[in-house]
Design an enzyme around this catalytic site. Structure first.
Site, PDB file in Angstrom:
ATOM      1  N   SER A  32       6.514   5.873   1.476  1.00 49.75           N
ATOM      2  CA  SER A  32       5.386   6.388   0.679  1.00 49.75           C
ATOM      3  C   SER A  32       5.849   7.269  -0.464  1.00 49.75           C
ATOM      4  CB  SER A  32       4.464   7.261   1.547  1.00 49.75           C
ATOM      5  OG  SER A  32       3.695   6.491   2.387  1.00 49.75           O
ATOM      6  N   HIS A  47       2.555   2.278  -1.941  1.00 55.01           N
ATOM      7  CA  HIS A  47       3.492   1.207  -1.554  1.00 55.01           C
ATOM      8  C   HIS A  47       3.270   0.022  -2.502  1.00 55.01           C
ATOM      9  CE1 HIS A  47       5.101   2.574   2.432  1.00 55.01           C
ATOM     10  NE2 HIS A  47       4.120   3.436   2.254  1.00 55.01           N
ATOM     11  N   HIS A 107       3.302  -1.561   7.914  1.00 56.06           N
ATOM     12  CA  HIS A 107       3.153  -0.616   9.022  1.00 56.06           C
ATOM     13  C   HIS A 107       2.326  -1.232  10.145  1.00 56.06           C
ATOM     14  CE1 HIS A 107       3.434   1.754   5.264  1.00 56.06           C
ATOM     15  NE2 HIS A 107       4.111   2.632   5.974  1.00 56.06           N
ATOM     16  N   TYR A 113       0.103   0.339  11.713  1.00 52.19           N
ATOM     17  CA  TYR A 113      -1.283   0.813  11.583  1.00 52.19           C
ATOM     18  C   TYR A 113      -2.116  -0.020  10.611  1.00 52.19           C
ATOM     19  CZ  TYR A 113       0.187   3.391   7.340  1.00 52.19           C
ATOM     20  OH  TYR A 113       0.683   3.732   6.110  1.00 52.19           O
ATOM     21  N   GLU A 114      -1.454  -0.862   9.840  1.00 54.28           N
ATOM     22  CA  GLU A 114      -2.219  -1.764   8.963  1.00 54.28           C
ATOM     23  C   GLU A 114      -2.787  -2.943   9.743  1.00 54.28           C
ATOM     24  OE1 GLU A 114      -0.358  -2.183   4.774  1.00 54.28           O
ATOM     25  OE2 GLU A 114       1.303  -1.524   6.038  1.00 54.28           O
ATOM     26  N   ALA A 156       8.330   9.204   4.144  1.00 57.27           N
ATOM     27  CA  ALA A 156       7.758  10.539   3.997  1.00 57.27           C
ATOM     28  C   ALA A 156       7.409  10.990   5.409  1.00 57.27           C
ATOM     29  CB  ALA A 156       6.508  10.475   3.139  1.00 57.27           C
ATOM     30  N   MET A 207       5.074   7.694  10.548  1.00 55.70           N
ATOM     31  CA  MET A 207       4.410   6.480  11.059  1.00 55.70           C
ATOM     32  C   MET A 207       5.171   5.202  10.716  1.00 55.70           C
ATOM     33  SD  MET A 207       0.567   7.402   9.835  1.00 55.70           S
ATOM     34  CE  MET A 207      -0.030   9.102   9.856  1.00 55.70           C
ATOM     35  N   SER A 208       6.458   5.321  10.481  1.00 56.28           N
ATOM     36  CA  SER A 208       7.204   4.119  10.082  1.00 56.28           C
ATOM     37  C   SER A 208       8.630   4.188  10.618  1.00 56.28           C
ATOM     38  CB  SER A 208       7.221   4.014   8.554  1.00 56.28           C
ATOM     39  OG  SER A 208       8.005   5.067   8.013  1.00 56.28           O
ATOM     40  N   ASN A 214       5.121  17.646   3.949  1.00 59.97           N
ATOM     41  CA  ASN A 214       4.153  18.636   4.452  1.00 59.97           C
ATOM     42  C   ASN A 214       4.686  19.196   5.757  1.00 59.97           C
ATOM     43  OD1 ASN A 214       3.358  15.655   5.192  1.00 59.97           O
ATOM     44  ND2 ASN A 214       2.622  16.934   6.888  1.00 59.97           N
ATOM     45  N   HIS A 265      -3.217  12.131   2.544  1.00 62.79           N
ATOM     46  CA  HIS A 265      -2.280  11.176   1.940  1.00 62.79           C
ATOM     47  C   HIS A 265      -2.012  11.561   0.472  1.00 62.79           C
ATOM     48  CE1 HIS A 265      -0.098   7.428   1.776  1.00 62.79           C
ATOM     49  NE2 HIS A 265      -0.825   6.981   0.768  1.00 62.79           N
TER      50      HIS A 265
END
Ligand code: HPA
Length: 276
Positions: A33, A64, A86, A88-89, A116, A214-215, A238, A250
């Site tokens: 990201s 992306h 991902h 989550y997609e 990230a 998340m990746s 963050n 995001h």
């Protein structure tokens, strides 16, 4: 129509890419990201939108780009994924990790994965860079579940040193030379797409997590199964949930990535330059 057999899909994607580029890349790079600007540094680029590559998906996440770029960087032949898939997609793990097996099929032996992430360790603040020393994968559905693809690796693959020690050493030396602070740490995978709760972050902190994201872990497990050497770098965008005093977004992740991209690009370019 049912999806084709995964080996057929891998071979069709690899065959397509092989026909579009006229060299064998040495290193594959996956940009996370907001880390796309590194792709602007590629010399003599051949750009292939994911939509043209059989079985690649079009990236659905802001930040992306969704293109594969072949070219040279730091004197090395590289193949860069600007944007990744991902879990989550909604993609099955075999699709999330398809590019890794395609890279292996193309003869690529080395992988740089970037992302990230939210900082958990005290020293990891927005803008920090983290060298991934290991990961926690217990929330990650295994990308190796299902019939084993013996062409790539064994049924029960060792996961000691997923992130190759000599590449970590190389990255650390490069960072020291450039006077860039590169802290090392353990990356903890969360499925997302929701950010973590503060309780989840407190829990994984106790278990040894230094950053959350998340990746990366599905890709690293798959690359390890294929016998690739792996280097992982997180850009901390963050403080993880509950540690920074504000809610996560995001947009904030993208904004900090933009502010910190110069250091990130400089580091990765120089690592590739120093690669051996
Ligand atoms: N959690 C998960 N993924 C992330 C984060 C986070 O705090 N920051 C950037 N990607």
């Amino acid at each position: 129509m049912p999806e084709k057999n995964i080996m057929t899909m891998i071979d069709e994607a690899a065959g397509f890419i092989r026909n579009r580029i006229d060299f064998t890349p040495e290193i594959a790079v996956i940009l996370g990201s907001g880390l796309g600007p590194l792709s602007k540094e590629i010399e003599s680029p051949t750009v292939i939108p994911y939509g043209e590559i059989p079985h690649f998906r079009v990236s659905t996440v802001a930040g992306h780009a969704g293109e594969l770029i072949a070219g040279t960087a730091g004197g090395r032949r590289v193949l860069v994924m600007n944007g990744r898939f991902h879990f989550y997609e909604g993609y099955p793990m075999e699709i999330v990790t398809l590019p890794i097996r395609v890279f292996a099929r193309l003869g690529i032996k080395d992988l740089i994965v970037t992302n990230a992430a939210g900082g958990i360790k005290d020293s990891l603040k927005p803008g920090s860079l983290m060298l991934i020393s290991d990961h926690l994968s217990f929330m990650c559905p295994s990308p190796l579940a299902g019939p084993n693809l013996d062409e790539f690796g064994p049924r029960f693959k060792d996961m000691t040193d997923v992130y190759t020690p000599e590449l970590r050493e190389l990255a650390q030396k490069t960072a020291d030379r450039l006077d860039i602070c590169l802290d090392d740490g353990v990356y903890c995978y969360f499925r997302g797409p929701q950010y973590e709760t503060p309780a989840e972050i407190r829990a994984v902190k106790l278990l040894g997590a230094d950053a959350a994201g998340m990746s990366t872990v599905p890709e690293a497990i798959t690359a390890r199964h294929c016998g690739m050497r792996i280097l992982g770098i997180s850009l901390i965008t963050n403080k993880a949930a509950g540690l920074g005093g504000s809610q996560l977004s995001h947009e904030e992740v993208g904004e900090i990535a933009r502010q910190s991209e110069q250091n990130f690009v400089r580091l990765v370019k120089n690592i590739i330059n120093d690669w051996n």
